[in-house]
Design a protein around this motif. Structure first.
Motif, PDB file in Angstrom:
ATOM      1  N   ASP A 204       0.808  -1.219   0.000  1.00  0.00           N
ATOM      2  CA  ASP A 204       0.000   0.000   0.000  1.00  0.00           C
ATOM      3  C   ASP A 204       0.840   1.267   0.000  1.00  0.00           C
ATOM      4  O   ASP A 204       0.321   2.360  -0.265  1.00  0.00           O
ATOM      5  CB  ASP A 204      -0.937   0.004   1.208  1.00  0.00           C
ATOM      6  N   LYS A 205       2.128   1.141   0.289  1.00  0.00           N
ATOM      7  CA  LYS A 205       3.015   2.311   0.281  1.00  0.00           C
ATOM      8  C   LYS A 205       3.602   2.575  -1.111  1.00  0.00           C
ATOM      9  O   LYS A 205       4.247   3.597  -1.331  1.00  0.00           O
ATOM     10  CB  LYS A 205       4.167   2.118   1.277  1.00  0.00           C
ATOM     11  N   LEU A 206       3.377   1.666  -2.037  1.00  0.00           N
ATOM     12  CA  LEU A 206       3.874   1.827  -3.405  1.00  0.00           C
ATOM     13  C   LEU A 206       2.948   2.728  -4.217  1.00  0.00           C
ATOM     14  O   LEU A 206       1.743   2.791  -3.947  1.00  0.00           O
ATOM     15  CB  LEU A 206       3.975   0.458  -4.099  1.00  0.00           C
ATOM     16  N   PRO A 207       3.485   3.409  -5.211  1.00  0.00           N
ATOM     17  CA  PRO A 207       2.622   4.250  -6.051  1.00  0.00           C
ATOM     18  C   PRO A 207       1.676   3.413  -6.902  1.00  0.00           C
ATOM     19  O   PRO A 207       2.047   2.352  -7.402  1.00  0.00           O
ATOM     20  CB  PRO A 207       3.619   5.025  -6.922  1.00  0.00           C
ATOM     21  N   LYS A 208       0.444   3.877  -7.017  1.00  0.00           N
ATOM     22  CA  LYS A 208      -0.542   3.196  -7.850  1.00  0.00           C
ATOM     23  C   LYS A 208      -0.283   3.504  -9.324  1.00  0.00           C
ATOM     24  O   LYS A 208       0.298   4.518  -9.685  1.00  0.00           O
ATOM     25  CB  LYS A 208      -1.946   3.633  -7.463  1.00  0.00           C
ATOM     26  N   ASP A 209      -0.756   2.607 -10.182  1.00  0.00           N
ATOM     27  CA  ASP A 209      -0.653   2.776 -11.634  1.00  0.00           C
ATOM     28  C   ASP A 209       0.791   3.031 -12.070  1.00  0.00           C
ATOM     29  O   ASP A 209       1.077   3.939 -12.875  1.00  0.00           O
ATOM     30  CB  ASP A 209      -1.573   3.894 -12.112  1.00  0.00           C
ATOM     31  N   GLU A 210       1.682   2.231 -11.517  1.00  0.00           N
ATOM     32  CA  GLU A 210       3.091   2.228 -11.902  1.00  0.00           C
ATOM     33  C   GLU A 210       3.554   0.778 -12.003  1.00  0.00           C
ATOM     34  O   GLU A 210       2.944  -0.130 -11.436  1.00  0.00           O
ATOM     35  CB  GLU A 210       3.955   2.960 -10.861  1.00  0.00           C
ATOM     36  N   TRP A 211       4.653   0.563 -12.718  1.00  0.00           N
ATOM     37  CA  TRP A 211       5.215  -0.773 -12.835  1.00  0.00           C
ATOM     38  C   TRP A 211       5.973  -1.121 -11.554  1.00  0.00           C
ATOM     39  O   TRP A 211       6.705  -0.299 -11.012  1.00  0.00           O
ATOM     40  CB  TRP A 211       6.148  -0.870 -14.040  1.00  0.00           C
ATOM     41  N   ILE A 212       5.774  -2.355 -11.082  1.00  0.00           N
ATOM     42  CA  ILE A 212       6.375  -2.812  -9.835  1.00  0.00           C
ATOM     43  C   ILE A 212       7.129  -4.125 -10.092  1.00  0.00           C
ATOM     44  O   ILE A 212       6.637  -4.992 -10.820  1.00  0.00           O
ATOM     45  CB  ILE A 212       5.303  -3.069  -8.750  1.00  0.00           C
ATOM     46  N   ILE A 213       8.295  -4.259  -9.465  1.00  0.00           N
ATOM     47  CA  ILE A 213       9.037  -5.514  -9.515  1.00  0.00           C
ATOM     48  C   ILE A 213       9.199  -6.036  -8.095  1.00  0.00           C
ATOM     49  O   ILE A 213       9.495  -5.279  -7.171  1.00  0.00           O
ATOM     50  CB  ILE A 213      10.420  -5.341 -10.194  1.00  0.00           C
ATOM     51  N   LYS A 214       8.991  -7.309  -7.905  1.00  0.00           N
ATOM     52  CA  LYS A 214       9.166  -7.940  -6.595  1.00  0.00           C
ATOM     53  C   LYS A 214      10.627  -8.360  -6.442  1.00  0.00           C
ATOM     54  O   LYS A 214      11.157  -9.111  -7.256  1.00  0.00           O
ATOM     55  CB  LYS A 214       8.249  -9.161  -6.472  1.00  0.00           C
ATOM     56  N   ILE A 215      11.261  -7.862  -5.384  1.00  0.00           N
ATOM     57  CA  ILE A 215      12.673  -8.122  -5.130  1.00  0.00           C
ATOM     58  C   ILE A 215      12.825  -8.809  -3.774  1.00  0.00           C
ATOM     59  O   ILE A 215      12.287  -8.324  -2.767  1.00  0.00           O
ATOM     60  CB  ILE A 215      13.491  -6.807  -5.137  1.00  0.00           C
ATOM     61  N   ASP A 216      13.535  -9.920  -3.731  1.00  0.00           N
ATOM     62  CA  ASP A 216      13.832 -10.604  -2.480  1.00  0.00           C
ATOM     63  C   ASP A 216      15.270 -10.312  -2.053  1.00  0.00           C
ATOM     64  O   ASP A 216      16.099  -9.893  -2.862  1.00  0.00           O
ATOM     65  CB  ASP A 216      13.625 -12.109  -2.620  1.00  0.00           C
ATOM     66  N   GLY A 217      15.560 -10.578  -0.799  1.00  0.00           N
ATOM     67  CA  GLY A 217      16.846 -10.194  -0.241  1.00  0.00           C
ATOM     68  C   GLY A 217      17.965 -11.188  -0.418  1.00  0.00           C
ATOM     69  O   GLY A 217      19.087 -10.935   0.035  1.00  0.00           O
ATOM     70  N   ASP A 218      17.700 -12.316  -1.084  1.00  0.00           N
ATOM     71  CA  ASP A 218      18.753 -13.323  -1.259  1.00  0.00           C
ATOM     72  C   ASP A 218      19.012 -13.644  -2.725  1.00  0.00           C
ATOM     73  O   ASP A 218      19.459 -14.739  -3.060  1.00  0.00           O
ATOM     74  CB  ASP A 218      18.413 -14.597  -0.482  1.00  0.00           C
ATOM     75  N   HIS A 219      18.725 -12.675  -3.606  1.00  0.00           N
ATOM     76  CA  HIS A 219      18.978 -12.822  -5.039  1.00  0.00           C
ATOM     77  C   HIS A 219      20.093 -11.863  -5.462  1.00  0.00           C
ATOM     78  O   HIS A 219      20.220 -10.775  -4.908  1.00  0.00           O
ATOM     79  CB  HIS A 219      17.732 -12.498  -5.862  1.00  0.00           C
ATOM     80  N   ILE A 220      20.857 -12.261  -6.448  1.00  0.00           N
ATOM     81  CA  ILE A 220      21.818 -11.365  -7.088  1.00  0.00           C
ATOM     82  C   ILE A 220      21.443 -11.279  -8.560  1.00  0.00           C
ATOM     83  O   ILE A 220      21.226 -12.304  -9.219  1.00  0.00           O
ATOM     84  CB  ILE A 220      23.269 -11.867  -6.912  1.00  0.00           C
ATOM     85  N   TRP A 221      21.378 -10.057  -9.056  1.00  0.00           N
ATOM     86  CA  TRP A 221      20.803  -9.815 -10.386  1.00  0.00           C
ATOM     87  C   TRP A 221      21.866  -9.587 -11.451  1.00  0.00           C
ATOM     88  O   TRP A 221      22.892  -8.963 -11.203  1.00  0.00           O
ATOM     89  CB  TRP A 221      19.877  -8.603 -10.329  1.00  0.00           C
ATOM     90  N   ASN A 222      21.570 -10.075 -12.638  1.00  0.00           N
ATOM     91  CA  ASN A 222      22.308  -9.741 -13.855  1.00  0.00           C
ATOM     92  C   ASN A 222      21.615  -8.506 -14.418  1.00  0.00           C
ATOM     93  O   ASN A 222      20.527  -8.612 -15.010  1.00  0.00           O
ATOM     94  CB  ASN A 222      22.256 -10.914 -14.831  1.00  0.00           C
ATOM     95  N   ILE A 223      22.207  -7.348 -14.217  1.00  0.00           N
ATOM     96  CA  ILE A 223      21.512  -6.103 -14.512  1.00  0.00           C
ATOM     97  C   ILE A 223      21.217  -5.945 -16.004  1.00  0.00           C
ATOM     98  O   ILE A 223      20.165  -5.407 -16.388  1.00  0.00           O
ATOM     99  CB  ILE A 223      22.300  -4.888 -13.966  1.00  0.00           C
ATOM    100  N   GLU A 224      22.097  -6.414 -16.868  1.00  0.00           N
ATOM    101  CA  GLU A 224      21.838  -6.309 -18.303  1.00  0.00           C
ATOM    102  C   GLU A 224      20.634  -7.158 -18.699  1.00  0.00           C
ATOM    103  O   GLU A 224      19.796  -6.738 -19.506  1.00  0.00           O
ATOM    104  CB  GLU A 224      23.078  -6.730 -19.094  1.00  0.00           C
ATOM    105  N   ALA A 225      20.536  -8.360 -18.130  1.00  0.00           N
ATOM    106  CA  ALA A 225      19.399  -9.228 -18.433  1.00  0.00           C
ATOM    107  C   ALA A 225      18.101  -8.615 -17.912  1.00  0.00           C
ATOM    108  O   ALA A 225      17.064  -8.650 -18.581  1.00  0.00           O
ATOM    109  CB  ALA A 225      19.620 -10.619 -17.827  1.00  0.00           C
ATOM    110  N   LEU A 226      18.156  -8.039 -16.712  1.00  0.00           N
ATOM    111  CA  LEU A 226      16.952  -7.437 -16.143  1.00  0.00           C
ATOM    112  C   LEU A 226      16.500  -6.232 -16.957  1.00  0.00           C
ATOM    113  O   LEU A 226      15.308  -6.078 -17.248  1.00  0.00           O
ATOM    114  CB  LEU A 226      17.205  -7.025 -14.698  1.00  0.00           C
ATOM    115  N   GLU A 227      17.432  -5.370 -17.344  1.00  0.00           N
ATOM    116  CA  GLU A 227      17.046  -4.209 -18.147  1.00  0.00           C
ATOM    117  C   GLU A 227      16.491  -4.643 -19.503  1.00  0.00           C
ATOM    118  O   GLU A 227      15.609  -3.978 -20.058  1.00  0.00           O
ATOM    119  CB  GLU A 227      18.246  -3.286 -18.309  1.00  0.00           C
ATOM    120  N   SER A 228      16.996  -5.763 -20.007  1.00  0.00           N
ATOM    121  CA  SER A 228      16.444  -6.308 -21.240  1.00  0.00           C
ATOM    122  C   SER A 228      14.997  -6.754 -21.032  1.00  0.00           C
ATOM    123  O   SER A 228      14.118  -6.497 -21.862  1.00  0.00           O
ATOM    124  CB  SER A 228      17.309  -7.487 -21.711  1.00  0.00           C
TER     125      SER A 228
END
Length: 303
Positions: A131-155
């Protein structure tokens, strides 16, 4: 690129509004069709609890792809709260939100009874943060034990075209021990739908509990009706290291198999993931480098 790839994409965007149960699987090759599109910048939906070992690299690895976000936390005693508060000062596009109740983890036997405080239920916690997130915006669920490949995510962030599109994020379940990489024997790669990018419109978490084949289950879930959410399965963009968490730090080797001994090609083919699990995500050197970037000692730290 095969003409069939063009047809699959065209069919999905033209006819999926009819309610046909069709998922679009976007391979590395198909991803090139989206290369000219500007990636969306989603807000992050993050919930943390005593994750000082993993939180620093988990947040920083995904940071460039985000517009901002909300970081929820509760009952922290290992320095995670202090880290989050300092992180949000350093990156003011993120808002810290402390949940004022203890939260019962998924699958906990306390959920078998009816006398637990509803505020301690997972969906109550999730919806409080959501409920603290902005409405009508894109949201991604992020967990605290993942490491991201930023190029793949931006793709992947180039894939949403309609507000009904829902990008399902796959993850590789890994652990490292004594310089060796292990992959989960039963669930090596997960694409179950509990990690996603979606548009925040009429979104609420619900609670599920019951029995299945003699096993008790209890967890939060996010309903994604077919007519309202069109699922797109893209390339893999993150590694998941669940054992590193304080509450899961019992490495049971019988549940894991050495990555070099696992027939990953057969698994990918059997589960319709061809062309979507990049070689770099399965490279042991890359995995070890990522794993070693965790704060494995668990010492208190700030960003």
């Amino acid at each position: 690129m095969k003409i069939f790839d063009y047809l699959k994409i065209a069919f999905f965007y033209t006819f999926s509004h009819l309610g046909i149960p069709f998922k679009l699987r976007v391979t590395e090759e198909m991803q090139k069709l989206y290369s000219k599109r500007e990636p969306i910048k989603p807000y992050a939906f993050i919930r943390l609890h005593n994750e000082i070992k993993t939180v620093d690299i988990a947040l920083k690895s995904v940071l460039p792809a985000l517009k901002g976000g909300v970081i929820g936390f509760h009952s922290c005693s290992d320095g995670t709260k202090e880290y989050i508060l300092e992180f949000c000062k350093k990156y003011p596009q993120f808002i810290p939100v402390e949940y004022p109740y203890d939260v019962i983890p998924s699958g906990d036997k306390r959920y078998m009874n009816n006398d637990f405080d509803i505020n301690s239920r997972l969906d109550s916690y999730y919806n409080f943060i959501w409920d603290k997130l902005p409405k009508d915006e894109w949201i991604i669920k992020i967990d605290g034990d993942h490491i991201w490949n930023i190029e793949a995510l931006e793709s992947l962030c180039r894939l949403p075209i309609r507000k009904t599109d829902c990008i399902i994020l796959s993850r590789i379940n890994l652990h490292c021990d004594n310089g060796k990489c292990y992959i989960h024997r039963k669930y090596p790669i997960m694409e179950g739908g509990d990690s996603w990018i979606l548009y925040n419109h009429n979104v609420r978490f619900l609670f599920n509990r019951g029995w299945n084949d003699g096993h008790f289950f209890a967890y939060e879930r996010l309903p994604l009706p077919r007519k309202e959410r069109k699922k797109i399965l893209g390339i893999c963009s993150n590694w998941h290291f669940p054992v590193v968490k304080n509450r899961r730090d019992d490495f049971k080797k019988d549940d894991w198999v050495l990555l070099k001994d696992f027939d990953i090609k057969e698994y990918i083919k059997r589960n319709k993931m061809d062309g979507r699990i990049q070689d770099e995500m399965l490279d042991e050197k890359n995995i070890l480098n990522a794993f070693n970037s965790f704060n494995l000692s668990g010492k208190k730290m700030l960003p």
